[in-house]
Write an enzyme that holds these catalytic residues in place. Sequence first.
Site, PDB file in Angstrom:
ATOM      1  N   CYS A  11       6.043   9.085  16.320  1.00  0.00           N
ATOM      2  CA  CYS A  11       5.575   8.074  15.370  1.00  0.00           C
ATOM      3  C   CYS A  11       6.537   7.984  14.198  1.00  0.00           C
ATOM      4  O   CYS A  11       7.559   8.686  14.146  1.00  0.00           O
ATOM      5  CB  CYS A  11       4.164   8.403  14.875  1.00  0.00           C
ATOM      6  SG  CYS A  11       4.109   9.889  13.847  1.00  0.00           S
ATOM      7  N   CYS A  14       7.487  11.117  12.354  1.00  0.00           N
ATOM      8  CA  CYS A  14       8.542  11.914  12.988  1.00  0.00           C
ATOM      9  C   CYS A  14       9.918  11.408  12.571  1.00  0.00           C
ATOM     10  O   CYS A  14      10.793  12.198  12.194  1.00  0.00           O
ATOM     11  CB  CYS A  14       8.419  11.837  14.509  1.00  0.00           C
ATOM     12  SG  CYS A  14       6.895  12.503  15.172  1.00  0.00           S
ATOM     13  N   ASP A 442      34.942 -22.101   4.334  1.00  0.00           N
ATOM     14  CA  ASP A 442      36.378 -22.353   4.384  1.00  0.00           C
ATOM     15  C   ASP A 442      36.589 -23.688   5.107  1.00  0.00           C
ATOM     16  O   ASP A 442      35.835 -24.016   6.028  1.00  0.00           O
ATOM     17  CB  ASP A 442      37.062 -21.217   5.146  1.00  0.00           C
ATOM     18  CG  ASP A 442      38.544 -21.474   5.355  1.00  0.00           C
ATOM     19  OD1 ASP A 442      39.229 -21.765   4.363  1.00  0.00           O
ATOM     20  OD2 ASP A 442      39.001 -21.403   6.506  1.00  0.00           O
ATOM     21  N   ASP A 670      37.369 -17.944   9.015  1.00  0.00           N
ATOM     22  CA  ASP A 670      37.926 -17.536  10.293  1.00  0.00           C
ATOM     23  C   ASP A 670      39.326 -16.944  10.203  1.00  0.00           C
ATOM     24  O   ASP A 670      39.852 -16.464  11.185  1.00  0.00           O
ATOM     25  CB  ASP A 670      37.969 -18.730  11.251  1.00  0.00           C
ATOM     26  CG  ASP A 670      39.027 -19.753  10.840  1.00  0.00           C
ATOM     27  OD1 ASP A 670      39.279 -19.880   9.625  1.00  0.00           O
ATOM     28  OD2 ASP A 670      39.597 -20.405  11.729  1.00  0.00           O
ATOM     29  N   ASP A 674      40.670 -15.024   4.792  1.00  0.00           N
ATOM     30  CA  ASP A 674      39.246 -15.076   4.459  1.00  0.00           C
ATOM     31  C   ASP A 674      38.621 -13.683   4.387  1.00  0.00           C
ATOM     32  O   ASP A 674      37.499 -13.538   3.898  1.00  0.00           O
ATOM     33  CB  ASP A 674      38.480 -15.908   5.501  1.00  0.00           C
ATOM     34  CG  ASP A 674      38.900 -17.371   5.509  1.00  0.00           C
ATOM     35  OD1 ASP A 674      39.223 -17.873   4.420  1.00  0.00           O
ATOM     36  OD2 ASP A 674      38.913 -17.984   6.585  1.00  0.00           O
TER      37      ASP A 674
END
Length: 871
Positions: A11, A14, A442, A670, A674
């Site tokens: 559970c 734990c 961008d 990309d 960046d």
Amino acid sequence: MEQYTVTGMSCAACSARVEKAVDGLPGVQSCSVSLLTNSMGVEGTASPSDVIAAVEAAGYGAALKGAETKAPGAAKAAAEEEFLKDHETPVLKQRLVSSLVFLVPLMYLSMGHMMWNWPVPGFLAGNHVAMGLIQLLFTGIIMVINQKFFIGGFRGLLHRAPNMDTLVALGAGAAFVYSTYALFAMTDAQMRMDQAGVMSYMHEFYFESAAMILTLITVGKMLEARSKGKTTDALKNLMKLAPKTAVVLRDGAETEVSIDQVQKGDLFVVRPGENIPVDGVVLEGSSAVNESALTGESIPVDKAEGDGVSAATLNQSGFLKCQATRVGEDTTLSQIIQMVSDAAATKAPIAKVADKVSGVFVPAVIVIALLTTLVWLIAGEGIGFALARGISVLVISCPCALGLATPVAIMVGNGVGARNGIMFKTAVSLEETGKMEIVALDKTGTITKGEPKVTDLIPAEGISKTGLLELAYSLEQKSEHPLARAILAEAEERGLKALQVSDFEALPGNGLSAVLQHVDGEKNGDGAKSGQDRTSGEADLQKDETKGCVLKGGNLNFIGQYAEVTDSMRRQAEHLAEEGKTPLFFSRNGQLAGIIAVADVIKEDSPRAIKELQNMGIRVVMLTGDNERTARAIGRQAGVDEVIAGVLPDGKESVIRSLKGKGKTAMVGDGINDAPALTRADMGIAIGAGTDIAIDAADVVLMKSRLSDVPAAIRLSRAALKNIHENLFWAFFYNVIGIPLAAGIWFPVFGLKLNPMFGAAAMSLSSFCVVTNALRLNWFKIHDTRKDKKVRSKRKQEVTAMERTMKIEGMMCGHCEAAVKKCLEALPEVDAAQVSHEAGTAVVTLNAEIANDVLKKAVEDQDYKVLEING
């Protein structure tokens, strides 16, 4: 991050115990334990042996994930797949069936015969002691079958870390011990011939409650395990995609080898209908490749020489000969699997709330159960009644629901994202993406395609469009400029042939020059002419009898030195520039031949994606290094809220820093340039077709390279967070309502009391309900805009209004813009300044109030004149 498998957890208490034990080790920076996958992720310098020792000292088992196999590729994937396989459900199913074999006759005796007078064998009729002994025997067998509850529960007590098993063990154990006492008391009454006492003790038996509690909890555990298994389906399906073999070329012969034996640089072949084994590049052949397994895109992608291919994608038509570029753990598939696996091993911030509660939940429940029993005894109720209330409190309390509320939703949400080509690297990124207030995009490669295209052909009088394009093609064929590649691509698409030129040179002032050697296609070896339009074009290119036809191309300033440009052509060029296009002028023998406009065109889905973001209450900002006029033209076409132009590669990070002052900000990009901005942003989102550096720096990766997946990712994040809130609400609500009911608070008022068996059933169903609710996310449509809601913070609305527009006189060029921008942004109250010398304005975004005189002085100190300030 080192990942471990953890055993023995039952559970949330734990997982909280394990997390606390490992967090306390020197050198551990962070530790995240997942109850859902029984895994643990640890960051820091602590050695695996120390980590494992700490987990074992806490009463649980641990092993370094993948320690059983060091082999890369298929062997490791097989091991991971085996780890994720649902081993728990078959064991629980066997336990359940075995328990039912003994529970059915037990319930027949204890309830069927006693309550409804069902018939029993003659030797048992009226023999209450014998029936008690049979109940004791059957209950004892069921307790042995389900001994795991007692072993785990009491071990937790010994380690001062009680868990759900402890609650079950205490509840069932207390019922069994008290029932055993009642049985021995009954034998004493039987010896004294006290039949009233015998019947009284018969009603004090709780053997069936102890047995039913264990069986019902096992039912709940089995349902929970089966549902948990479904939450990892996405990861298991990804692992199943991993190819097992490859056909490589060794010494000129085709040889089938294990995928683990493929090395970078190896040549391999793929026939129609076969999966591509590793990432590579096509050397020979062409085909249509189905990449839906990786990107979710169902339309096959055409592949030819020079194109890249990815492992686990399906070659549908042609024969391909490829060279391996990434193998083993470096393939795209392996990286996706790693991202999904890492996300499962991390913990979302909202989970910390449940963790804090889970850490004290079980001890608190045990105390409540003891107090409940004592209070009812003090109130004058019998020990049987008081004990039943205490047992009910123990068995109805459910820490599992709290522990599963967040991770199951995170895992299912990650699976939905993976199926749609959206990869959330961590649980934090899945939770936080939906909270973004600003998205910075961008321009190149994100909003636009990143590939310049010919958009307009404007020939001079007497020259056709084909003739102009052929002239430009002949001149630009030796140029390496990106704009030249756009002209070459357009000409090749139209089937034109480049004419032979000599004396090619790139001249100062952004221009090209060459001498056309042959106009006649036959003399040039070009074969047949390209129709009537081609012929009319050639007629314009009259060869100079002594020197050849001189061709020139470039910007207006360059061509203006060699040919007269009419006012009409100038106006058309200005109009093209206002639309964000780059006009290229061409001349032959000192006469203007025409204008070709080239632009980085907007992706088809960009305007729609930006509109969706705005409809979700998000401010969209475009970042670009382009000049102000071009940037604003693209910004108008895309529909963004704000354009920040002239941003140098190292300046994007500072822009993101300033935007974060206005609200939670995501950066979408990309390129290599960046990466700093992606890291600085609250959430970095990388376009999947971008560079590895950008992908590594980002928190979310869009495998389809579509801008429309940005709002989809935010939509999915919001849905997952809503699901988590629902799960947490149910988990808290269930315990808040159930524990007082079990304790008998409503018994004096309404006569309501809870049988321990019903409490166990409710506990069993609570976790199942949480997991089932999370599985509903599998049906969530990430591109459905109908339920989009605007989420606008007060701070964002206030800051957005804190903009002022300055009318400035005296700015003449880009250097003036830079000077004004620098002086304004040097002011601490100014987040950003958008300056245009063409419009004569500066739009200033503020983070605090500032007097107009301060703004005016800053600009006029640079020898410019401020005419007015609005806003």
